[in-house]
Scaffold this motif. Structure first.
Motif, mmCIF file in Angstrom:
data_model
loop_
_atom_site.group_PDB
_atom_site.id
_atom_site.type_symbol
_atom_site.label_atom_id
_atom_site.label_comp_id
_atom_site.label_asym_id
_atom_site.label_seq_id
_atom_site.Cartn_x
_atom_site.Cartn_y
_atom_site.Cartn_z
ATOM 1 N N GLU A 42 -11.156 9.815 14.624
ATOM 2 C CA GLU A 42 -12.238 9.321 15.481
ATOM 3 C C GLU A 42 -13.129 8.288 14.789
ATOM 4 O OE1 GLU A 42 -13.543 12.721 13.110
ATOM 5 O OE2 GLU A 42 -11.859 12.509 14.481
ATOM 6 N N THR A 43 -12.922 8.055 13.495
ATOM 7 C CA THR A 43 -13.743 7.092 12.759
ATOM 8 C C THR A 43 -12.970 5.855 12.306
ATOM 9 O OG1 THR A 43 -13.308 8.061 10.569
ATOM 10 C CG2 THR A 43 -15.153 8.978 11.845
ATOM 11 N N ALA A 44 -11.646 5.916 12.399
ATOM 12 C CA ALA A 44 -10.820 4.824 11.884
ATOM 13 C C ALA A 44 -9.460 4.821 12.568
ATOM 14 C CB ALA A 44 -10.630 4.963 10.374
ATOM 15 N N ALA A 45 -8.863 3.632 12.635
ATOM 16 C CA ALA A 45 -7.504 3.515 13.170
ATOM 17 C C ALA A 45 -6.721 2.558 12.273
ATOM 18 C CB ALA A 45 -7.522 2.993 14.605
ATOM 19 N N ALA A 46 -5.576 3.024 11.815
ATOM 20 C CA ALA A 46 -4.680 2.188 11.019
ATOM 21 C C ALA A 46 -3.730 1.486 11.981
ATOM 22 C CB ALA A 46 -3.894 3.045 10.033
ATOM 23 N N MET A 47 -3.717 0.160 11.913
ATOM 24 C CA MET A 47 -2.877 -0.646 12.801
ATOM 25 C C MET A 47 -1.940 -1.492 11.946
ATOM 26 S SD MET A 47 -4.141 0.451 15.658
ATOM 27 C CE MET A 47 -3.386 -0.616 16.877
ATOM 28 N N ARG A 48 -0.635 -1.237 12.050
ATOM 29 C CA ARG A 48 0.352 -1.917 11.216
ATOM 30 C C ARG A 48 0.850 -3.196 11.883
ATOM 31 N NH1 ARG A 48 4.285 1.864 10.766
ATOM 32 N NH2 ARG A 48 5.440 0.896 12.443
ATOM 33 N N TRP A 49 0.809 -4.320 11.143
ATOM 34 C CA TRP A 49 1.371 -5.589 11.605
ATOM 35 C C TRP A 49 2.795 -5.732 11.087
ATOM 36 C CZ3 TRP A 49 1.058 -9.269 15.010
ATOM 37 C CH2 TRP A 49 1.688 -10.494 14.773
ATOM 38 N N SER A 50 3.011 -5.329 9.841
ATOM 39 C CA SER A 50 4.331 -5.386 9.230
ATOM 40 C C SER A 50 4.409 -4.264 8.205
ATOM 41 C CB SER A 50 4.566 -6.749 8.566
ATOM 42 O OG SER A 50 3.798 -6.857 7.374
ATOM 43 N N GLU A 51 5.509 -4.193 7.513
ATOM 44 C CA GLU A 51 5.663 -3.143 6.505
ATOM 45 C C GLU A 51 4.684 -3.309 5.341
ATOM 46 O OE1 GLU A 51 7.469 -0.363 6.954
ATOM 47 O OE2 GLU A 51 7.808 -1.260 8.930
ATOM 48 N N THR A 52 4.093 -4.478 5.195
ATOM 49 C CA THR A 52 3.187 -4.713 4.070
ATOM 50 C C THR A 52 1.781 -5.132 4.487
ATOM 51 O OG1 THR A 52 3.991 -6.983 3.863
ATOM 52 C CG2 THR A 52 5.069 -5.305 2.477
ATOM 53 N N ILE A 53 1.501 -5.200 5.787
ATOM 54 C CA ILE A 53 0.167 -5.609 6.263
ATOM 55 C C ILE A 53 -0.376 -4.556 7.222
ATOM 56 C CG2 ILE A 53 -1.194 -7.347 7.479
ATOM 57 C CD1 ILE A 53 1.002 -9.399 6.706
ATOM 58 N N MET A 54 -1.521 -3.987 6.853
ATOM 59 C CA MET A 54 -2.160 -2.957 7.661
ATOM 60 C C MET A 54 -3.611 -3.345 7.910
ATOM 61 S SD MET A 54 -1.379 0.321 8.700
ATOM 62 C CE MET A 54 -0.291 0.972 7.452
ATOM 63 N N VAL A 55 -4.051 -3.237 9.153
ATOM 64 C CA VAL A 55 -5.457 -3.472 9.496
ATOM 65 C C VAL A 55 -6.099 -2.117 9.750
ATOM 66 C CG1 VAL A 55 -7.046 -4.499 11.166
ATOM 67 C CG2 VAL A 55 -5.019 -5.769 10.435
ATOM 68 N N MET A 56 -7.173 -1.856 9.036
ATOM 69 C CA MET A 56 -7.913 -0.619 9.213
ATOM 70 C C MET A 56 -9.162 -0.926 10.033
ATOM 71 S SD MET A 56 -6.100 1.669 7.655
ATOM 72 C CE MET A 56 -7.263 3.019 7.785
ATOM 73 N N LEU A 57 -9.224 -0.382 11.226
ATOM 74 C CA LEU A 57 -10.390 -0.538 12.095
ATOM 75 C C LEU A 57 -11.331 0.617 11.788
ATOM 76 C CD1 LEU A 57 -8.388 -1.282 15.367
ATOM 77 C CD2 LEU A 57 -9.356 -2.949 13.750
#
Length: 151
Positions: A42-57
């Motif tokens: 509920e405080t963060a979401a990991a969003m993967r673009w590729s196997e080596t790039i992750m955006v943490m919201l």
């Protein structure tokens, strides 16, 4: 053969503060990012673009648990993030998807240098992204682009 743990590829984790986590997740889902439930709550979401790039919201409260530095205000440009695309069509698709899902397309003017094409967008929190395609023959060449085809 080497001793020790297996090599993990180098990765980049981009941490972004967001005001509405659910809205931000829907936005990044619409662009093709894939949620990683293992690192989402509920405080963060990991969003993967590729196997080596992750955006943490990260919610603002979660962000504050990592740093005491202030979150830049709306309309500022602390960073400009850039993702490579497979072609011009993907560049256009991502910019259009951003505009259709709460962001804004073409925050900065589109760039077309023939061998390289790029557009930009902002997400619902105003984070600036560029999406670009570069001709692989130019990207992998030993020589710089021809005169008049500057980056």
């Amino acid at each position: 053969m080497t001793d020790g743990p297996p090599m993990i590829p180098r990765m980049i984790f981009i941490n972004l503060p967001v005001t509405d986590l659910a809205l931000a997740r829907r936005f990044y889902d619409a662009l093709g990012f894939v949620n990683v439930p293992r690192f989402t709550d509920e405080t963060a979401a990991a969003m993967r673009w590729s196997e080596t790039i992750m955006v943490m919201l990260l919610t603002h409260a979660k962000w504050a648990s990592f740093t005491s530095r202030p979150i830049p205000g709306a309309g500022s440009s602390e960073v400009m993030l850039c993702l490579s695309c497979t072609g011009r069509d993907e560049v256009d698709r991502l910019a259009q998807a951003a505009a259709a899902h709460g962001g804004a397309a073409d925050t900065n003017p589109p760039q077309d240098h023939g061998f390289m094409y790029g557009r930009s967008f902002t997400d619902p929190d105003g984070h600036v992204w560029e999406v670009m395609w570069m001709d692989p023959a130019v990207a992998m060449a030993d020589e710089p682009p021809a005169p008049g085809e500057s980056l």
